[in-house]
Design an enzyme around this catalytic site. Structure first.
Site, PDB file in Angstrom:
ATOM      1  N   TYR A 160      53.547 -11.524  -5.757  1.00  0.00           N
ATOM      2  CA  TYR A 160      52.346 -11.718  -6.577  1.00  0.00           C
ATOM      3  C   TYR A 160      51.700 -10.369  -6.898  1.00  0.00           C
ATOM      4  CZ  TYR A 160      47.916 -13.835  -8.089  1.00  0.00           C
ATOM      5  OH  TYR A 160      46.811 -14.216  -8.825  1.00  0.00           O
TER       6      TYR A 160
HETATM    7  N1  NAD Z   1      41.997 -18.429  -9.012  1.00  0.00           N
HETATM    8  C1  NAD Z   1      41.969 -17.189  -8.560  1.00  0.00           C
HETATM    9  O1  NAD Z   1      41.290 -16.871  -7.572  1.00  0.00           O
HETATM   10  C2  NAD Z   1      42.715 -16.113  -9.259  1.00  0.00           C
HETATM   11  C3  NAD Z   1      42.510 -14.800  -8.838  1.00  0.00           C
HETATM   12  C4  NAD Z   1      43.198 -13.781  -9.473  1.00  0.00           C
HETATM   13  C5  NAD Z   1      44.060 -14.062 -10.508  1.00  0.00           C
HETATM   14  N2  NAD Z   1      44.245 -15.356 -10.888  1.00  0.00           N
HETATM   15  C6  NAD Z   1      45.184 -15.607 -11.972  1.00  0.00           C
HETATM   16  O2  NAD Z   1      44.544 -16.385 -12.959  1.00  0.00           O
HETATM   17  C7  NAD Z   1      45.518 -17.199 -13.613  1.00  0.00           C
HETATM   18  C8  NAD Z   1      45.052 -18.649 -13.567  1.00  0.00           C
HETATM   19  O3  NAD Z   1      44.902 -19.008 -12.201  1.00  0.00           O
HETATM   20  P1  NAD Z   1      44.285 -20.400 -11.740  1.00  0.00           P
HETATM   21  O4  NAD Z   1      43.655 -20.148 -10.417  1.00  0.00           O
HETATM   22  O5  NAD Z   1      43.500 -21.012 -12.832  1.00  0.00           O
HETATM   23  O6  NAD Z   1      45.658 -21.219 -11.485  1.00  0.00           O
HETATM   24  P2  NAD Z   1      45.955 -22.785 -11.531  1.00  0.00           P
HETATM   25  O7  NAD Z   1      47.210 -22.962 -10.752  1.00  0.00           O
HETATM   26  O8  NAD Z   1      44.755 -23.555 -11.102  1.00  0.00           O
HETATM   27  O9  NAD Z   1      46.229 -23.054 -13.080  1.00  0.00           O
HETATM   28  C9  NAD Z   1      47.318 -22.415 -13.715  1.00  0.00           C
HETATM   29  C10 NAD Z   1      47.746 -23.213 -14.915  1.00  0.00           C
HETATM   30  O10 NAD Z   1      48.861 -22.514 -15.481  1.00  0.00           O
HETATM   31  C11 NAD Z   1      49.935 -23.420 -15.656  1.00  0.00           C
HETATM   32  N3  NAD Z   1      51.189 -22.734 -15.422  1.00  0.00           N
HETATM   33  C12 NAD Z   1      51.655 -22.236 -14.252  1.00  0.00           C
HETATM   34  N4  NAD Z   1      52.883 -21.749 -14.400  1.00  0.00           N
HETATM   35  C13 NAD Z   1      53.218 -21.941 -15.692  1.00  0.00           C
HETATM   36  C14 NAD Z   1      54.372 -21.668 -16.446  1.00  0.00           C
HETATM   37  N5  NAD Z   1      55.471 -21.170 -15.867  1.00  0.00           N
HETATM   38  N6  NAD Z   1      54.379 -21.958 -17.768  1.00  0.00           N
HETATM   39  C15 NAD Z   1      53.292 -22.516 -18.345  1.00  0.00           C
HETATM   40  N7  NAD Z   1      52.181 -22.845 -17.677  1.00  0.00           N
HETATM   41  C16 NAD Z   1      52.134 -22.546 -16.354  1.00  0.00           C
HETATM   42  C17 NAD Z   1      49.734 -24.518 -14.618  1.00  0.00           C
HETATM   43  O11 NAD Z   1      50.373 -25.736 -14.995  1.00  0.00           O
HETATM   44  C18 NAD Z   1      48.208 -24.625 -14.564  1.00  0.00           C
HETATM   45  O12 NAD Z   1      47.711 -25.546 -15.504  1.00  0.00           O
HETATM   46  C19 NAD Z   1      46.835 -16.951 -12.879  1.00  0.00           C
HETATM   47  O13 NAD Z   1      47.594 -15.981 -13.576  1.00  0.00           O
HETATM   48  C20 NAD Z   1      46.393 -16.397 -11.548  1.00  0.00           C
HETATM   49  O14 NAD Z   1      47.375 -15.565 -10.972  1.00  0.00           O
HETATM   50  C21 NAD Z   1      43.602 -16.393 -10.287  1.00  0.00           C
END
Ligand code: NAD
Length: 249
Positions: free
Chosen positions: A156
């Site tokens: 990651y």
């Molecule tokens: N939530 C956090 O604390 C956090 C912190 C830092 C970075 N992020 C980043 O923010 C982004 C969103 O995170 P989140 O927490 O909302 O995640 P989440 O898992 O709640 O939502 C992610 C969404 O992306 C979709 N998805 C995942 N893989 C996919 C793929 N291969 N093709 C198409 N769609 C796909 C999933 O179906 C889901 O609807 C991610 O890139 C994550 O790494 C999140």
């Protein structure tokens, strides 16, 4: 404040089915723009579009599969006649709480395919649409893990660092053509992705946030909206901070 002020403006959001992507989709829709909801989970993308109403469309899109991306992006361009902005929220952590030498290669490869290779392929598919109109906003959601490295999250952290590097490079290619390309580096935002992590990982990440709390979905959505609006016009290749004071650069 409405940063868009243009009902024709089109924002495509990948990962719009839940979490940060869904919050961003609902928020930008509230600014009166048209929204394309894309997600590998087509049902959840359609549910977000239905919640927005008539000005939204939905398409399934799997960023790990190169054959899935151009048809979905082209379908958005056909439906709306243009794509002004792309927000990429598709991302996975892979297995966490695992020391580097125990990381499974298949797990590392999958995280790479989604977080970095997928972001590259999305950029490659959407940029021609933006070049044709000499305007575009691309935003990839990276992570504070890409800047600082989180223990037990080798794949990651490495792929999010790669994403930050890719954005710096890509931005320079298009900076004279009306297209900005940026990243966003959140710390912990309470989403289904975070809820699925071991409590030890959540505690480790939250303890590092000087504000001593998680970020709110609305805080992420508001920042995303501004970055992909015409108002954010003099910043490209940058990684915006959303870390409650954790990031120091
Ligand atoms: N939530 C956090 O604390 C956090 C912190 C830092 C970075 N992020 C980043 O923010 C982004 C969103 O995170 P989140 O927490 O909302 O995640 P989440 O898992 O709640 O939502 C992610 C969404 O992306 C979709 N998805 C995942 N893989 C996919 C793929 N291969 N093709 C198409 N769609 C796909 C999933 O179906 C889901 O609807 C991610 O890139 C994550 O790494 C999140």
């Amino acid at each position: 404040m409405n940063y868009f002020d243009n009902p024709d403006y089109v924002v495509a959001i990948v990962g719009a089915g839940r979490g940060i992507g869904k919050a961003a989709a609902l928020h930008v829709a509230g600014h009166g723009v048209r929204v394309a909801c894309l997600d590998r989970d087509g049902d959840s993308a359609r549910a977000t579009a239905a919640e927005i109403g008539g000005r939204a469309v939905a398409h399934p899109l799997e960023v790990a599969e190169e054959t899935s991306i151009p048809p979905a992006i082209d379908a958005v361009a056909r439906a709306f006649g243009r794509i002004d902005a792309l927000v990429n929220c598709a991302g996975i952590t892979g297995r966490t709480n695992v020391p580097g030498h125990e990381v499974d290669l298949a797990d590392f490869d999958l995280v790479y395919r989604v977080n970095l290779r997928g972001a590259f392929l999305l950029s490659k598919a959407v940029l021609p649409h933006m070049l044709a109109r000499k305007y575009g906003r691309v935003l990839h959601v990276a992570s504070i893990a890409g800047k600082e490295g989180n223990a037990g999250m080798t794949a990651y952290s490495a792929t999010k660092a790669g994403l930050i590097g890719m954005v710096k490079s890509l931005a320079k290619d298009y900076v004279e053509q009306g297209i900005t390309i940026n990243a966003l580096a959140p710390a912990v935002i309470r989403t289904p992705m975070v809820e699925a992590l071991p409590q030890a990982t959540i505690d480790y990440m939250t303890a590092k946030i000087p504000m001593r709390r998680c970020g709110e979905l609305d805080e992420a959505a508001q920042m995303i909206a501004w970055i992909v609006s015409p108002a954010c016009s003099f910043t490209s290749g940058f990684t915006f901070d959303l870390s409650g004071g954790r990031a120091t650069y």
